[in-house]
Design a protein around this motif. Structure first.
Motif, PDB file in Angstrom:
ATOM      1  N   GLY A   6       0.798  -1.223   0.000  1.00  8.57           N
ATOM      2  CA  GLY A   6       0.000   0.000   0.000  1.00  8.57           C
ATOM      3  C   GLY A   6       0.824   1.264   0.000  1.00  8.57           C
ATOM      4  O   GLY A   6       2.047   1.248   0.140  1.00  8.57           O
ATOM      5  N   SER A   7       0.129   2.386  -0.136  1.00 10.30           N
ATOM      6  CA  SER A   7       0.781   3.704  -0.184  1.00 10.30           C
ATOM      7  C   SER A   7       0.852   4.367   1.182  1.00 10.30           C
ATOM      8  O   SER A   7       1.226   5.530   1.301  1.00 10.30           O
ATOM      9  N   THR A   8       0.476   3.627   2.241  1.00 11.41           N
ATOM     10  CA  THR A   8       0.575   4.122   3.612  1.00 11.41           C
ATOM     11  C   THR A   8       1.469   3.179   4.410  1.00 11.41           C
ATOM     12  O   THR A   8       1.644   2.012   4.036  1.00 11.41           O
ATOM     13  N   PRO A   9       2.050   3.653   5.510  1.00 14.62           N
ATOM     14  CA  PRO A   9       2.921   2.774   6.308  1.00 14.62           C
ATOM     15  C   PRO A   9       2.173   1.552   6.833  1.00 14.62           C
ATOM     16  O   PRO A   9       0.952   1.562   7.005  1.00 14.62           O
ATOM     17  N   ALA A  10       2.921   0.490   7.087  1.00 15.10           N
ATOM     18  CA  ALA A  10       2.364  -0.741   7.653  1.00 15.10           C
ATOM     19  C   ALA A  10       3.203  -1.158   8.851  1.00 15.10           C
ATOM     20  O   ALA A  10       4.383  -0.825   8.938  1.00 15.10           O
ATOM     21  N   VAL A  11       2.562  -1.894   9.765  1.00 18.65           N
ATOM     22  CA  VAL A  11       3.235  -2.382  10.970  1.00 18.65           C
ATOM     23  C   VAL A  11       2.790  -3.817  11.219  1.00 18.65           C
ATOM     24  O   VAL A  11       1.619  -4.155  11.056  1.00 18.65           O
ATOM     25  N   ALA A  12       3.745  -4.666  11.618  1.00 17.24           N
ATOM     26  CA  ALA A  12       3.420  -6.049  11.975  1.00 17.24           C
ATOM     27  C   ALA A  12       4.222  -6.448  13.206  1.00 17.24           C
ATOM     28  O   ALA A  12       5.284  -5.888  13.493  1.00 17.24           O
ATOM     29  N   ILE A  13       3.688  -7.438  13.933  1.00 18.39           N
ATOM     30  CA  ILE A  13       4.398  -8.050  15.048  1.00 18.39           C
ATOM     31  C   ILE A  13       4.643  -9.511  14.695  1.00 18.39           C
ATOM     32  O   ILE A  13       3.729 -10.212  14.256  1.00 18.39           O
ATOM     33  N   ALA A  14       5.893  -9.945  14.861  1.00 14.67           N
ATOM     34  CA  ALA A  14       6.246 -11.336  14.606  1.00 14.67           C
ATOM     35  C   ALA A  14       6.630 -12.014  15.913  1.00 14.67           C
ATOM     36  O   ALA A  14       7.381 -11.451  16.710  1.00 14.67           O
ATOM     37  N   ALA A  15       6.104 -13.212  16.134  1.00 11.18           N
ATOM     38  CA  ALA A  15       6.533 -14.058  17.246  1.00 11.18           C
ATOM     39  C   ALA A  15       7.340 -15.209  16.660  1.00 11.18           C
ATOM     40  O   ALA A  15       6.975 -15.764  15.622  1.00 11.18           O
ATOM     41  N   LEU A  16       8.454 -15.550  17.315  1.00 11.81           N
ATOM     42  CA  LEU A  16       9.365 -16.566  16.791  1.00 11.81           C
ATOM     43  C   LEU A  16       9.672 -17.608  17.860  1.00 11.81           C
ATOM     44  O   LEU A  16       9.789 -17.284  19.039  1.00 11.81           O
ATOM     45  N   SER A  17       9.819 -18.858  17.424  1.00 11.01           N
ATOM     46  CA  SER A  17       9.948 -19.981  18.363  1.00 11.01           C
ATOM     47  C   SER A  17      11.391 -20.230  18.775  1.00 11.01           C
ATOM     48  O   SER A  17      11.845 -21.377  18.831  1.00 11.01           O
ATOM     49  N   SER A  18      12.114 -19.169  19.065  1.00 11.73           N
ATOM     50  CA  SER A  18      13.480 -19.282  19.565  1.00 11.73           C
ATOM     51  C   SER A  18      13.816 -18.030  20.348  1.00 11.73           C
ATOM     52  O   SER A  18      13.351 -16.942  20.007  1.00 11.73           O
ATOM     53  N   GLN A  19      14.638 -18.174  21.385  1.00  9.51           N
ATOM     54  CA  GLN A  19      15.101 -16.993  22.123  1.00  9.51           C
ATOM     55  C   GLN A  19      16.049 -16.169  21.268  1.00  9.51           C
ATOM     56  O   GLN A  19      16.245 -14.982  21.504  1.00  9.51           O
ATOM     57  N   ASN A  20      16.642 -16.792  20.227  1.00  7.34           N
ATOM     58  CA  ASN A  20      17.610 -16.125  19.351  1.00  7.34           C
ATOM     59  C   ASN A  20      17.496 -16.749  17.962  1.00  7.34           C
ATOM     60  O   ASN A  20      18.335 -17.572  17.568  1.00  7.34           O
ATOM     61  N   PRO A  21      16.463 -16.385  17.192  1.00 10.62           N
ATOM     62  CA  PRO A  21      16.146 -17.097  15.948  1.00 10.62           C
ATOM     63  C   PRO A  21      17.173 -16.948  14.845  1.00 10.62           C
ATOM     64  O   PRO A  21      17.275 -17.801  13.974  1.00 10.62           O
ATOM     65  N   GLY A  22      17.962 -15.862  14.860  1.00 12.72           N
ATOM     66  CA  GLY A  22      18.920 -15.628  13.787  1.00 12.72           C
ATOM     67  C   GLY A  22      18.234 -15.155  12.517  1.00 12.72           C
ATOM     68  O   GLY A  22      17.043 -15.406  12.300  1.00 12.72           O
ATOM     69  N   VAL A  23      18.988 -14.450  11.674  1.00 12.72           N
ATOM     70  CA  VAL A  23      18.469 -13.957  10.398  1.00 12.72           C
ATOM     71  C   VAL A  23      19.538 -14.162   9.330  1.00 12.72           C
ATOM     72  O   VAL A  23      20.695 -13.783   9.527  1.00 12.72           O
ATOM     73  N   ILE A  24      19.151 -14.774   8.219  1.00 10.06           N
ATOM     74  CA  ILE A  24      20.028 -14.883   7.057  1.00 10.06           C
ATOM     75  C   ILE A  24      19.314 -14.187   5.907  1.00 10.06           C
ATOM     76  O   ILE A  24      18.344 -14.713   5.357  1.00 10.06           O
ATOM     77  N   THR A  25      19.749 -12.975   5.587  1.00  6.63           N
ATOM     78  CA  THR A  25      19.172 -12.227   4.460  1.00  6.63           C
ATOM     79  C   THR A  25      19.872 -12.691   3.188  1.00  6.63           C
ATOM     80  O   THR A  25      21.092 -12.604   3.063  1.00  6.63           O
ATOM     81  N   ILE A  26      19.106 -13.205   2.235  1.00  7.18           N
ATOM     82  CA  ILE A  26      19.669 -13.940   1.110  1.00  7.18           C
ATOM     83  C   ILE A  26      20.626 -13.093   0.279  1.00  7.18           C
ATOM     84  O   ILE A  26      21.766 -13.492   0.027  1.00  7.18           O
ATOM     85  N   ALA A  27      20.199 -11.913  -0.148  1.00 11.93           N
ATOM     86  CA  ALA A  27      21.055 -11.078  -0.996  1.00 11.93           C
ATOM     87  C   ALA A  27      22.334 -10.688  -0.271  1.00 11.93           C
ATOM     88  O   ALA A  27      23.430 -10.747  -0.834  1.00 11.93           O
ATOM     89  N   ASN A  28      22.202 -10.291   0.994  1.00  6.26           N
ATOM     90  CA  ASN A  28      23.372  -9.893   1.781  1.00  6.26           C
ATOM     91  C   ASN A  28      24.358 -11.045   1.914  1.00  6.26           C
ATOM     92  O   ASN A  28      25.581 -10.868   1.809  1.00  6.26           O
ATOM     93  N   THR A  29      23.828 -12.240   2.169  1.00  2.45           N
ATOM     94  CA  THR A  29      24.672 -13.405   2.399  1.00  2.45           C
ATOM     95  C   THR A  29      25.418 -13.819   1.126  1.00  2.45           C
ATOM     96  O   THR A  29      26.613 -14.115   1.160  1.00  2.45           O
ATOM     97  N   VAL A  30      24.705 -13.813   0.001  1.00  2.00           N
ATOM     98  CA  VAL A  30      25.294 -14.305  -1.236  1.00  2.00           C
ATOM     99  C   VAL A  30      26.226 -13.280  -1.873  1.00  2.00           C
ATOM    100  O   VAL A  30      27.328 -13.616  -2.318  1.00  2.00           O
ATOM    101  N   PHE A  31      25.795 -12.006  -1.909  1.00  2.36           N
ATOM    102  CA  PHE A  31      26.565 -10.990  -2.629  1.00  2.36           C
ATOM    103  C   PHE A  31      27.353 -10.050  -1.718  1.00  2.36           C
ATOM    104  O   PHE A  31      28.169  -9.272  -2.201  1.00  2.36           O
ATOM    105  N   GLY A  32      27.106 -10.123  -0.408  1.00  2.00           N
ATOM    106  CA  GLY A  32      27.779  -9.204   0.499  1.00  2.00           C
ATOM    107  C   GLY A  32      28.640  -9.886   1.536  1.00  2.00           C
ATOM    108  O   GLY A  32      28.968  -9.277   2.548  1.00  2.00           O
ATOM    109  N   SER A  33      29.019 -11.146   1.307  1.00  2.00           N
ATOM    110  CA  SER A  33      29.830 -11.867   2.293  1.00  2.00           C
ATOM    111  C   SER A  33      31.227 -11.266   2.386  1.00  2.00           C
ATOM    112  O   SER A  33      31.701 -10.599   1.457  1.00  2.00           O
TER     113      SER A  33
END
Length: 222
Positions: free
Chosen positions: A163-190
């Motif tokens: 949409g053309s207006t801001p959006a907000v979401a809340i995510a719950a994750l099943s780990s105290q430290n889920p980690g994030v692997i951003t695909i583009a960053n990992t492949v082209f920015g290692s």
């Protein structure tokens, strides 16, 4: 003999299910000692007499994240690094802010399933299955305020503000430290970069294209 075989089969089945689940808590809590030089699979416990209510508290999730970046999104994490009392509890949260047409780019959480709730705006979300059984199937959904969507553990997924207006979401994750692997960053920015020859063959493009992609600034919105 048949009874013995059945007994041991049932025992093996039950044992496999026990081993596949998270271990039970052996104490009321294990507040992380984030300053300890000792590293385990998680954090060592702070002595209970040093624990306070603030170890279970975080303030500020009502504050919008800064989306003034090239992705137009900002993830505010609330994991064990922000709430030490989450240690060993297997759960965490994140607030995600999206500018108009902002993107939380394709990424995975190697240690967690994610369940997303839209608080404001409209999000186009999806995930891709693994390679097996003629896989790499894409599942997508347009979400409105109040809608909920689940991203299975380890699978590549994304959210795009449609949409053309801001959006907000809340995510719950099943780990105290889920980690994030951003695909583009990992492949082209290692660091150091993956070999041009490897990436050119993997993506079936010329090495000049790979060099161009590696030269971009791959930002982290976390």
């Amino acid at each position: 003999m048949a009874c013995h075989i059945l007994f041991f089969s049932l025992l093996a089945w039950a044992s496999s299910h026990v081993m596949a689940s998270d271990p039970s808590q052996l104490q009321d809590f294990c507040v992380a000692d984030l300053k300890s030089p000792i590293l385990v699979n998680g954090f060592v416990c702070k002595p209970p007499m040093h624990v306070t209510a603030d170890d279970f508290f975080f303030s500020g999730l009502d504050m919008p994240g800064n989306t003034s970046n090239q992705l137009g999104s900002k993830v505010t994490q609330v994991n064990v690094n922000q709430i030490a009392g989450l240690n060993t509890l297997g759960i965490s949260l994140a607030r995600i802010d999206y500018a108009p047409y902002g993107l939380n780019p394709p990424h995975t959480h190697p240690r967690a399933t994610e369940i997303l709730t839209v608080l404001e705006g409209t999000l186009y979300v999806g995930f891709v299955t693994s390679n097996i059984n003629n896989g790499n199937l894409l599942f997508t959904k347009m979400l409105e305020k109040g809608d909920v969507f689940v991203f299975p553990e380890g699978l590549i997924h994304f959210q795009f503000n449609h949409g053309s207006t801001p959006a907000v979401a809340i995510a719950a994750l099943s780990s105290q430290n889920p980690g994030v692997i951003t695909i583009a960053n990992t492949v082209f920015g290692s660091n150091p970069p993956i070999s041009d020859a490897v990436l050119a063959k993997a993506f079936q493009v010329g090495q000049d294209t790979i060099k161009y992609l590696q030269a971009q600034f791959w930002m982290d919105n976390n």
